[in-house]
Scaffold this motif. Sequence first.
Motif, PDB file in Angstrom:
ATOM      1  N   MET A 174      13.412  21.656   8.071  1.00 50.60           N
ATOM      2  CA  MET A 174      13.564  20.311   7.542  1.00 50.60           C
ATOM      3  C   MET A 174      12.194  19.657   7.398  1.00 50.60           C
ATOM      4  SD  MET A 174      16.815  19.744   7.052  1.00 50.60           S
ATOM      5  CE  MET A 174      16.903  17.945   6.945  1.00 50.60           C
ATOM      6  N   SER A 175      12.047  18.805   6.414  1.00 42.91           N
ATOM      7  CA  SER A 175      10.806  18.058   6.254  1.00 42.91           C
ATOM      8  C   SER A 175      10.810  16.870   7.208  1.00 42.91           C
ATOM      9  CB  SER A 175      10.671  17.554   4.811  1.00 42.91           C
ATOM     10  OG  SER A 175      10.552  18.624   3.913  1.00 42.91           O
ATOM     11  N   GLY A 181      13.534  14.688   5.682  1.00 41.96           N
ATOM     12  CA  GLY A 181      13.947  15.057   4.339  1.00 41.96           C
ATOM     13  C   GLY A 181      14.417  16.494   4.272  1.00 41.96           C
ATOM     14  N   ASP A 182      14.836  16.910   3.090  1.00 49.73           N
ATOM     15  CA  ASP A 182      15.309  18.269   2.880  1.00 49.73           C
ATOM     16  C   ASP A 182      14.157  19.267   3.030  1.00 49.73           C
ATOM     17  OD1 ASP A 182      17.608  16.930   2.290  1.00 49.73           O
ATOM     18  OD2 ASP A 182      17.646  17.452   0.166  1.00 49.73           O
ATOM     19  N   TRP A 190       0.604   9.122   7.560  1.00 44.64           N
ATOM     20  CA  TRP A 190       1.769   9.934   7.909  1.00 44.64           C
ATOM     21  C   TRP A 190       1.387  11.405   7.795  1.00 44.64           C
ATOM     22  CZ3 TRP A 190       6.722   7.768   8.961  1.00 44.64           C
ATOM     23  CH2 TRP A 190       6.771   6.379   8.852  1.00 44.64           C
ATOM     24  N   THR A 191       1.861  12.206   8.750  1.00 51.53           N
ATOM     25  CA  THR A 191       1.543  13.629   8.788  1.00 51.53           C
ATOM     26  C   THR A 191       2.835  14.434   8.787  1.00 51.53           C
ATOM     27  OG1 THR A 191      -0.480  13.217  10.056  1.00 51.53           O
ATOM     28  CG2 THR A 191       0.408  15.462  10.073  1.00 51.53           C
ATOM     29  N   LYS A 192       2.891  15.439   7.933  1.00 53.62           N
ATOM     30  CA  LYS A 192       4.070  16.299   7.880  1.00 53.62           C
ATOM     31  C   LYS A 192       3.971  17.387   8.932  1.00 53.62           C
ATOM     32  CE  LYS A 192       7.132  18.655   4.646  1.00 53.62           C
ATOM     33  NZ  LYS A 192       7.414  18.963   3.224  1.00 53.62           N
ATOM     34  N   LEU A 193       5.039  17.534   9.731  1.00 52.73           N
ATOM     35  CA  LEU A 193       5.039  18.543  10.781  1.00 52.73           C
ATOM     36  C   LEU A 193       5.116  19.939  10.180  1.00 52.73           C
ATOM     37  CD1 LEU A 193       7.426  17.036  13.512  1.00 52.73           C
ATOM     38  CD2 LEU A 193       4.954  16.756  13.237  1.00 52.73           C
ATOM     39  N   SER A 194       4.443  20.874  10.824  1.00 51.15           N
ATOM     40  CA  SER A 194       4.483  22.269  10.412  1.00 51.15           C
ATOM     41  C   SER A 194       5.818  22.895  10.810  1.00 51.15           C
ATOM     42  CB  SER A 194       3.345  23.039  11.079  1.00 51.15           C
ATOM     43  OG  SER A 194       3.530  24.439  10.937  1.00 51.15           O
ATOM     44  N   CYS A 195       6.282  23.820   9.986  1.00 54.21           N
ATOM     45  CA  CYS A 195       7.505  24.544  10.338  1.00 54.21           C
ATOM     46  C   CYS A 195       7.331  25.374  11.598  1.00 54.21           C
ATOM     47  CB  CYS A 195       7.933  25.436   9.173  1.00 54.21           C
ATOM     48  SG  CYS A 195       8.707  24.528   7.812  1.00 54.21           S
ATOM     49  N   ASP A 196       6.091  25.620  11.995  1.00 50.60           N
ATOM     50  CA  ASP A 196       5.847  26.325  13.257  1.00 50.60           C
ATOM     51  C   ASP A 196       6.290  25.492  14.455  1.00 50.60           C
ATOM     52  OD1 ASP A 196       4.717  28.412  11.847  1.00 50.60           O
ATOM     53  OD2 ASP A 196       2.667  27.686  12.096  1.00 50.60           O
ATOM     54  N   LYS A 253       0.834  -1.196   0.000  1.00 48.61           N
ATOM     55  CA  LYS A 253       0.000   0.000   0.000  1.00 48.61           C
ATOM     56  C   LYS A 253       0.869   1.247   0.000  1.00 48.61           C
ATOM     57  CE  LYS A 253      -3.675   2.248   2.723  1.00 48.61           C
ATOM     58  NZ  LYS A 253      -4.470   2.156   3.971  1.00 48.61           N
ATOM     59  N   LEU A 254       0.525   2.191  -0.859  1.00 47.78           N
ATOM     60  CA  LEU A 254       1.157   3.500  -0.836  1.00 47.78           C
ATOM     61  C   LEU A 254       0.504   4.314   0.279  1.00 47.78           C
ATOM     62  CD1 LEU A 254       3.179   5.414  -2.282  1.00 47.78           C
ATOM     63  CD2 LEU A 254       1.237   6.222  -3.649  1.00 47.78           C
ATOM     64  N   VAL A 255       1.247   4.601   1.341  1.00 46.87           N
ATOM     65  CA  VAL A 255       0.669   5.255   2.513  1.00 46.87           C
ATOM     66  C   VAL A 255       1.004   6.738   2.600  1.00 46.87           C
ATOM     67  CG1 VAL A 255       0.488   3.151   3.893  1.00 46.87           C
ATOM     68  CG2 VAL A 255       2.626   4.455   3.924  1.00 46.87           C
ATOM     69  N   TYR A 256       1.955   7.203   1.777  1.00 47.35           N
ATOM     70  CA  TYR A 256       2.277   8.630   1.780  1.00 47.35           C
ATOM     71  C   TYR A 256       2.879   8.991   0.429  1.00 47.35           C
ATOM     72  CZ  TYR A 256       4.193  13.174   3.121  1.00 47.35           C
ATOM     73  OH  TYR A 256       4.468  14.517   3.187  1.00 47.35           O
ATOM     74  N   LYS A 257       2.459  10.131  -0.086  1.00 50.91           N
ATOM     75  CA  LYS A 257       2.996  10.644  -1.344  1.00 50.91           C
ATOM     76  C   LYS A 257       3.139  12.148  -1.226  1.00 50.91           C
ATOM     77  CE  LYS A 257       1.999  10.761  -6.344  1.00 50.91           C
ATOM     78  NZ  LYS A 257       1.052  10.305  -7.396  1.00 50.91           N
ATOM     79  N   GLU A 258       4.277  12.660  -1.641  1.00 49.41           N
ATOM     80  CA  GLU A 258       4.502  14.105  -1.592  1.00 49.41           C
ATOM     81  C   GLU A 258       5.016  14.565  -2.949  1.00 49.41           C
ATOM     82  OE1 GLU A 258       7.114  17.394   0.939  1.00 49.41           O
ATOM     83  OE2 GLU A 258       6.466  15.536   1.909  1.00 49.41           O
TER      84      GLU A 258
END
Length: 361
Positions: free
Chosen positions: A164-165, A157-158, A176-182, A130-135
């Motif tokens: 940083m990602s 990631g970069d 999966w959740t991407k963290l905010s730069c805040d 299963k593809l669980v995250y795509k950016e």
Amino acid sequence: MKVLLVCLLLFGLCSCKSEAPLKSRNISEVEIETLLQDSLLNVRALEIDGDGFGFATSNGEIGVQGFTLPSGINSPDSIVLREIAKKTIQLKHDSIIPNFRSLSINDKGGFLLSISSPTLLYRAGVDSLKLVYKETHPKAFYDSMDFWNDQEGIAIGDPTDDCMSIIITRDGGETWTKLSCDDLPKAKEGEAAFAASDTNIAIVGDHTWVATGGKASRILFSPDKGITWEVFETPIIQGKETTGMYSLDFYDENNGFAIGGDYTKPNDTLNNKIRTIDGGKTWQVVANGKGPGYRSCVQYIPNSNAKELVAVGFKGIDYSNDSGESWKHLSNEGFYTIRFLNDSVAYAAGKGRISKLIFKE
């Protein structure tokens, strides 16, 4: 179907740092046994458990070797699984061949992460792929992945914005959740990371260290599994896109080591090896001007009381038994990444091959 079956074999693979009575020793040689060889093979993502290993390649291939099937598999497919374990299987997303640089596992399955846009993160479970995250951000580029436990994991990631990602899962890798730069330290100009060996992240308990590199090379630290973050400066060589930390490992909550340099100047030995004894708050340069130059991966040897280290890169294999103060060059054979099975045996992967390494006094 074959892809799903081979992915099942990745389920349950993990790297191991078991503890046993300590012993003082001085490794003098390494025996290298080639297990898989192919001129097209290019491996930076490697995980081991028992006598087997799983891997993912820069050409979208995944495979396993020497792996004992999980208990409870009683279907006729078990025979097929044993055959597939001897091969590599190609993955594609539409017409895209993923460039895999990260591989991690938990009891929910194996996880494969590609680098550039579109970033693709697959979960290989018991009965599905299963593809669980795509950016799809044009700057997306992911470097490393690891798990705290069976439910919680992290990938880094970069920067795509001004930090940083970092993506995190809290449900066993389903989402999966991407963290905010805040919620993260701001990145410096030219700060990123290197997808050189899937060792930019080190985890001990709830503590997490992330190594950045490039024009700025720092440590991002979280004491609580990615909820809060702070940043520590390092004295490693930096200032160019090709400089900084390429690999990081922690033996326990206090003792850590990082290595890198400049891969375009692989023989330079100044300011490319650093050590901490206070959990990453402060770092000191060690073996300055001597020992290995650029290396893409460093790992503590298990059961060594944070004394023994092995570093690998395309220029060879090096060993230290005094926490990195001095080094012995064991081999000119090049590898990108290494994982220890125990205090004498490791698997290493690189361009063209995966090998078993036996370290001897």
